[in-house]
Design an enzyme around this catalytic site. Structure first.
Site, PDB file in Angstrom:
ATOM      1  N   ASN A 149       0.800  -1.221   0.000  1.00  0.00           N
ATOM      2  CA  ASN A 149       0.000   0.000   0.000  1.00  0.00           C
ATOM      3  C   ASN A 149       0.834   1.273   0.000  1.00  0.00           C
ATOM      4  OD1 ASN A 149       0.549  -1.118   2.707  1.00  0.00           O
ATOM      5  ND2 ASN A 149      -0.364   0.775   3.448  1.00  0.00           N
ATOM      6  N   CYS A 324      -3.562   4.994   7.267  1.00  0.00           N
ATOM      7  CA  CYS A 324      -3.710   4.541   8.646  1.00  0.00           C
ATOM      8  C   CYS A 324      -2.556   4.992   9.531  1.00  0.00           C
ATOM      9  CB  CYS A 324      -3.828   3.021   8.682  1.00  0.00           C
ATOM     10  SG  CYS A 324      -5.279   2.395   7.815  1.00  0.00           S
TER      11      CYS A 324
END
Length: 381
Positions: A149, A324
């Site tokens: 990611n 995140c």
């Protein structure tokens, strides 16, 4: 606005929002109810499951609807650990997984499981040999992400799957949140036992996900209750979300077929232009080793947060790391694992594209990066 933070989340397709609204208003019944309104909802849920199964070329009874990637990853890791702890207590993963994998591993370690974290090479990829080295007779699970990611590196899922097929007692889980609709995969050919999907990464709606679990593979459910999703995921089904997810996945996979070459051109242009700018280091591996949707780079001596906000002033949106972790200012564990010096890694940025972006936008972004870098260097003198 030029939005280049698509790995954090994507803007929902208008067709997805329309389908969600229509189903929510007209087919609001509980699929578990036996009256007509409930049965109409159940029919739509069945159709959505069949559509997604068809798109993934798997069986409809292998598709389970979830709330997204975090739930899917938790469900598999904890479910396998609880189900097969009598067989073994060893799990293999990599050093560059998403926190929804790593945090679960930390919890499992507290419960007495032994976790092996396989390192990656300078391209952010794990080698088959490294995985083999860590396999023990107590190993019950291997979990590897499909696409990273942060830098976009692609893991050799099919090779790992072929290897693990020689170990029938080892469950193979793949975090496919960043992979689906971006990198072609055959779940059957790759011999994947479980694959996690999150709808908001491909222009679906937040709070919706899909978990593929190969037929015949057993694990304890994470959520107990009314026995929905074939007793595997209890809770009243989100019919509108399932229908919207099926539509988003269909459009995304169609775009992958039709627009991938354009995306590669945009990525190549960004790489070429950024590489010419003094002080910029590109971390994403070359295309083929990474997907064209993600380009990670550093600007030496520039504070990442300051640069992101300067671009925002021009209505351009990128990120410093995974969504995140961005607010915690943590240095990318992926870059550090690749051997990138800490001083360089702390000034890293991620541009993440979608099939909706254009070459004209890329030209404006490059010009903005050049201007802001020059301005910031002048301010710092």
């Amino acid at each position: 606005m030029i939005y280049l933070d698509n790995s954090a989340t994507t803007k929902p397709f208008s067709e997805v929002i329309e389908s969600y609204t229509t189903v929510s208003q007209k087919y609001f019944g509980n699929p578990s109810s036996i009256h007509r309104i409930g049965m109409e909802s159940e029919k739509l849920l069945i159709q959505a499951r069949e559509q997604i199964a068809g798109l993934l070329e798997v069986k409809s009874n292998e598709i389970y609807f979830t709330s997204g990637g975090t739930e899917g990853n938790n469900t598999v890791l904890k479910g396998i650990a609880r189900t097969y702890k009598g067989r073994g207590n060893h799990i293999i993963t990599t050093t560059v997984e998403h926190d929804s994998i790593h945090k679960v591993m930390e919890q499992l370690e507290e419960d007495g499981f032994s976790i092996s974290y396989v390192p990656v090479n300078e391209f952010g990829q794990v080698s088959i040999e490294e995985i083999i080295k860590h396999i023990r007779k107590e190993t019950i699970l291997v979990s590897v992400m499909h696409v990273n990611n942060e830098i976009g590196s692609i893991q050799s899922i099919e090779e790992i799957g072929r290897l693990l097929s020689n170990y029938p007692n080892i469950f193979f889980h793949v975090d496919g949140v960043q992979g689906i609709g971006k990198q072609v995969i055959s779940l059957n050919k790759a011999k994947v036992d479980a694959y996690t999907i999150s709808a908001h990464k491909f222009h679906g709606l937040k709070g919706n996900g899909v978990l593929y679990i190969k037929e015949g593979k057993r694990m304890e459910p994470l959520l107990a209750g009314g026995g929905q999703e074939n007793t595997f995921r209890s809770g009243t089904e989100n019919v509108a979300g399932a229908v919207a997810t099926a539509k988003a996945l269909r459009i995304q996979l169609q775009n992958q077929k039709e627009k991938l070459s354009i995306l590669k051109q945009m990525n190549a242009y960004l790489r070429e232009q950024l590489a010419r700018i003094e002080g910029i280091s590109i971390h994403s591996p070359d295309l083929g080793k990474s997907i064209p949707h993600i380009l990670n780079f550093s600007i030496e001596g520039i504070k990442a947060e300051v640069f992101v906000h300067a671009l925002e002033e021009r209505d351009i949106y990128i990120s410093t790391t995974s969504a995140c972790s961005s607010k915690t200012n943590k240095i990318s564990k992926t870059l550090l694992g690749m051997g990138v010096p800490e001083q360089i890694a702390e000034s890293s940025f991620r541009i993440s594209l979608s099939y909706e972006n254009t070459m004209e936008e890329m030209e404006k972004v490059v010009d903005a990066i050049k201007d802001i870098q020059k301005w910031l260097r002048g301010v710092m003198k």
